[in-house]
Structure formats: structure tokens, C-alpha cells
Design a protein around this motif. Structure first.
Motif, PDB file in Angstrom:
ATOM      1  N   GLY A 124      -3.998  19.905  14.602  1.00  0.00           N
ATOM      2  CA  GLY A 124      -2.778  20.174  15.343  1.00  0.00           C
ATOM      3  C   GLY A 124      -1.867  18.975  15.489  1.00  0.00           C
ATOM      4  O   GLY A 124      -0.657  19.148  15.626  1.00  0.00           O
ATOM      5  N   GLY A 125      -2.457  17.784  15.485  1.00  0.00           N
ATOM      6  CA  GLY A 125      -1.625  16.586  15.512  1.00  0.00           C
ATOM      7  C   GLY A 125      -1.234  16.097  16.891  1.00  0.00           C
ATOM      8  O   GLY A 125      -1.390  14.913  17.208  1.00  0.00           O
ATOM      9  N   ASP A 126      -0.700  16.950  17.726  1.00  0.00           N
ATOM     10  CA  ASP A 126      -0.272  16.555  19.065  1.00  0.00           C
ATOM     11  C   ASP A 126      -1.359  16.867  20.082  1.00  0.00           C
ATOM     12  O   ASP A 126      -2.154  17.780  19.903  1.00  0.00           O
ATOM     13  CB  ASP A 126       1.007  17.296  19.461  1.00  0.00           C
ATOM     14  CG  ASP A 126       2.196  16.851  18.649  1.00  0.00           C
ATOM     15  OD1 ASP A 126       2.972  17.722  18.212  1.00  0.00           O
ATOM     16  OD2 ASP A 126       2.344  15.635  18.435  1.00  0.00           O
ATOM     17  N   LEU A 127      -1.380  16.107  21.166  1.00  0.00           N
ATOM     18  CA  LEU A 127      -2.352  16.355  22.218  1.00  0.00           C
ATOM     19  C   LEU A 127      -1.885  17.525  23.079  1.00  0.00           C
ATOM     20  O   LEU A 127      -0.696  17.742  23.282  1.00  0.00           O
ATOM     21  CB  LEU A 127      -2.544  15.117  23.089  1.00  0.00           C
ATOM     22  CG  LEU A 127      -3.112  13.893  22.387  1.00  0.00           C
ATOM     23  CD1 LEU A 127      -3.408  12.796  23.408  1.00  0.00           C
ATOM     24  CD2 LEU A 127      -4.375  14.231  21.601  1.00  0.00           C
ATOM     25  N   LYS A 128      -2.819  18.261  23.596  1.00  0.00           N
ATOM     26  CA  LYS A 128      -2.568  19.371  24.488  1.00  0.00           C
ATOM     27  C   LYS A 128      -3.705  19.411  25.488  1.00  0.00           C
ATOM     28  O   LYS A 128      -4.679  18.659  25.358  1.00  0.00           O
ATOM     29  CB  LYS A 128      -2.469  20.682  23.702  1.00  0.00           C
ATOM     30  CG  LYS A 128      -3.545  20.826  22.624  1.00  0.00           C
ATOM     31  CD  LYS A 128      -3.223  21.926  21.644  1.00  0.00           C
ATOM     32  CE  LYS A 128      -4.265  21.999  20.533  1.00  0.00           C
ATOM     33  NZ  LYS A 128      -4.238  20.827  19.654  1.00  0.00           N
ATOM     34  N   TYR A 129      -3.608  20.265  26.493  1.00  0.00           N
ATOM     35  CA  TYR A 129      -4.660  20.306  27.500  1.00  0.00           C
ATOM     36  C   TYR A 129      -6.008  20.595  26.860  1.00  0.00           C
ATOM     37  O   TYR A 129      -7.037  20.033  27.230  1.00  0.00           O
ATOM     38  CB  TYR A 129      -4.359  21.356  28.573  1.00  0.00           C
ATOM     39  CG  TYR A 129      -5.385  21.337  29.680  1.00  0.00           C
ATOM     40  CD1 TYR A 129      -6.424  22.278  29.718  1.00  0.00           C
ATOM     41  CD2 TYR A 129      -5.351  20.368  30.675  1.00  0.00           C
ATOM     42  CE1 TYR A 129      -7.371  22.250  30.720  1.00  0.00           C
ATOM     43  CE2 TYR A 129      -6.294  20.341  31.670  1.00  0.00           C
ATOM     44  CZ  TYR A 129      -7.301  21.278  31.688  1.00  0.00           C
ATOM     45  OH  TYR A 129      -8.247  21.244  32.682  1.00  0.00           O
ATOM     46  N   SER A 130      -6.023  21.442  25.867  1.00  0.00           N
ATOM     47  CA  SER A 130      -7.294  21.812  25.223  1.00  0.00           C
ATOM     48  C   SER A 130      -7.880  20.677  24.402  1.00  0.00           C
ATOM     49  O   SER A 130      -9.016  20.799  23.924  1.00  0.00           O
ATOM     50  CB  SER A 130      -7.113  23.039  24.347  1.00  0.00           C
ATOM     51  OG  SER A 130      -6.187  22.772  23.314  1.00  0.00           O
ATOM     52  N   SER A 131      -7.152  19.558  24.238  1.00  0.00           N
ATOM     53  CA  SER A 131      -7.698  18.416  23.509  1.00  0.00           C
ATOM     54  C   SER A 131      -8.923  17.841  24.204  1.00  0.00           C
ATOM     55  O   SER A 131      -9.650  17.045  23.625  1.00  0.00           O
ATOM     56  CB  SER A 131      -6.638  17.320  23.354  1.00  0.00           C
ATOM     57  OG  SER A 131      -5.577  17.771  22.529  1.00  0.00           O
ATOM     58  N   ARG A 132      -9.134  18.223  25.472  1.00  0.00           N
ATOM     59  CA  ARG A 132     -10.322  17.794  26.201  1.00  0.00           C
ATOM     60  C   ARG A 132     -11.528  18.683  25.920  1.00  0.00           C
ATOM     61  O   ARG A 132     -12.626  18.412  26.409  1.00  0.00           O
ATOM     62  CB  ARG A 132     -10.030  17.803  27.700  1.00  0.00           C
ATOM     63  CG  ARG A 132      -9.003  16.773  28.120  1.00  0.00           C
ATOM     64  CD  ARG A 132      -8.593  16.904  29.570  1.00  0.00           C
ATOM     65  NE  ARG A 132      -7.771  15.768  29.982  1.00  0.00           N
ATOM     66  CZ  ARG A 132      -8.250  14.668  30.546  1.00  0.00           C
ATOM     67  NH1 ARG A 132      -9.546  14.570  30.804  1.00  0.00           N
ATOM     68  NH2 ARG A 132      -7.454  13.671  30.868  1.00  0.00           N
ATOM     69  N   SER A 133     -11.333  19.711  25.128  1.00  0.00           N
ATOM     70  CA  SER A 133     -12.399  20.655  24.837  1.00  0.00           C
ATOM     71  C   SER A 133     -12.873  20.503  23.406  1.00  0.00           C
ATOM     72  O   SER A 133     -12.055  20.389  22.484  1.00  0.00           O
ATOM     73  CB  SER A 133     -11.899  22.081  25.045  1.00  0.00           C
ATOM     74  OG  SER A 133     -12.839  23.009  24.538  1.00  0.00           O
ATOM     75  N   PRO A 134     -14.207  20.522  23.173  1.00  0.00           N
ATOM     76  CA  PRO A 134     -14.699  20.417  21.796  1.00  0.00           C
ATOM     77  C   PRO A 134     -14.145  21.515  20.883  1.00  0.00           C
ATOM     78  O   PRO A 134     -13.979  21.289  19.680  1.00  0.00           O
ATOM     79  CB  PRO A 134     -16.218  20.554  21.959  1.00  0.00           C
ATOM     80  CG  PRO A 134     -16.491  20.090  23.342  1.00  0.00           C
ATOM     81  CD  PRO A 134     -15.308  20.536  24.147  1.00  0.00           C
ATOM     82  N   GLY A 135     -13.846  22.666  21.439  1.00  0.00           N
ATOM     83  CA  GLY A 135     -13.366  23.777  20.638  1.00  0.00           C
ATOM     84  C   GLY A 135     -12.019  23.550  19.986  1.00  0.00           C
ATOM     85  O   GLY A 135     -11.644  24.289  19.072  1.00  0.00           O
ATOM     86  N   ALA A 136     -11.282  22.536  20.443  1.00  0.00           N
ATOM     87  CA  ALA A 136      -9.961  22.253  19.879  1.00  0.00           C
ATOM     88  C   ALA A 136     -10.042  21.528  18.544  1.00  0.00           C
ATOM     89  O   ALA A 136      -9.030  21.411  17.856  1.00  0.00           O
ATOM     90  CB  ALA A 136      -9.147  21.421  20.856  1.00  0.00           C
ATOM     91  N   TYR A 137     -11.208  21.051  18.174  1.00  0.00           N
ATOM     92  CA  TYR A 137     -11.345  20.187  17.006  1.00  0.00           C
ATOM     93  C   TYR A 137     -11.945  20.918  15.824  1.00  0.00           C
ATOM     94  O   TYR A 137     -12.825  21.771  15.969  1.00  0.00           O
ATOM     95  CB  TYR A 137     -12.179  18.952  17.374  1.00  0.00           C
ATOM     96  CG  TYR A 137     -11.449  18.107  18.389  1.00  0.00           C
ATOM     97  CD1 TYR A 137     -11.533  18.402  19.742  1.00  0.00           C
ATOM     98  CD2 TYR A 137     -10.631  17.062  17.999  1.00  0.00           C
ATOM     99  CE1 TYR A 137     -10.820  17.675  20.678  1.00  0.00           C
ATOM    100  CE2 TYR A 137      -9.926  16.315  18.920  1.00  0.00           C
ATOM    101  CZ  TYR A 137     -10.016  16.632  20.268  1.00  0.00           C
ATOM    102  OH  TYR A 137      -9.311  15.910  21.189  1.00  0.00           O
TER     103      TYR A 137
END
Length: 127
Positions: free
Chosen positions: A101-114
Motif C-alpha cells: 500500500g505504500g502509505d501508513l494507515k491505522y491498520s499498519s499496526r496489524s499484521p494483517g495489513a502486510y
């Protein structure tokens, strides 16, 4: 596809420092947001830090804020985690991860975002 390889883990005394590196393969590294997570035995994977594609935005977990610093060098396809004032409770396997995704978002704190993960590197802090 991105392959991630962590290094720099080891044994350190409380109060000491370590710098972890995560080397990425692929020409699109600079377009990925990158994160660091850790997992201690018997515990869930915990968010440590994340950095956006340019390095201009970072965010940290509450337990490491002020002690750890995430950075990246897109020319070297590498993301770093500088860890200072280490505590025994920092002992864990540390993983780096890439989010296309490139940009940080609230879900960046979740393993599922990667989308991609490294194999992990062990950090042990003795008291």
C-alpha cells in the motif's frame, strides 16, 4: 513478490543497543510501507514500528516509543530498526514485513495489513 531477510539480532544486556536490518529483494521496495513486529513465546505478534514508502512518516508501538527508531534506505533496499535502552521484556523474535500500500494507515499496526514477511531474527535481552 518481495523477499525479506532480517539480520542483526543477538544477545545484549539490559540497557544496551542493537540495530536490526531487513534487506529486501525486488525493484519495487521503495513503493512499500515497511513494518517491524515481534513475537515472544506464548504471546501474540506485537506491532513495533512502521514507516511509509518515502521514510517521511513513522509510527511506533507504545512499549517502544522513545527507545526504538525505524528508518529506511531505498537505495539499499533496506529498512532498519535501531533499538536503544533495551529491556528484558524486549526479548522476542523480530520480523520485518512489507505492505504494498505504500502509505501508513491505522491498520499498519496489524499484521494483517502486510503482504510479505521475513523469517525473523532473535533478540534476547538479559537482565
Amino acid at each position: 513478490q518481495v523477499q525479506l531477510v532480517e539480520s542483526g539480532g543477538g544477545l545484549v544486556q539490559a540497557g544496551g543497543s542493537l540495530r536490526l536490518s531487513c534487506a529486501a529483494s525486488g525493484r519495487t521496495f521503495s513503493s512499500y510501507a515497511m513494518g517491524w513486529f515481534r513475537q515472544a513465546p506464548g504471546k501474540e505478534r506485537e506491532f513495533v514500528a512502521a514507516i511509509n514508502w518515502s521514510g517521511g512518516t513513522t509510527t511506533y508501538g507504545h512499549s517502544v516509543k522513545g527507545r526504538f527508531t525505524i528508518s529506511r534506505d531505498n537505495a539499499k533496499n533496506t529498512v532498519y530498526l535501531q533499538m536503544n535502552s533495551l529491556k528484558p521484556e524486549d526479548t522476542a523474535v523480530y520480523y520485518c514485513a512489507a505492505d504494498d500500500g505504500g502509505d501508513l494507515k491505522y491498520s499498519s499496526r496489524s499484521p494483517g495489513a502486510y503482504d510479505f514477511w521475513g523469517q525473523g531474527t532473535q533478540v534476547t535481552v538479559s537482565s
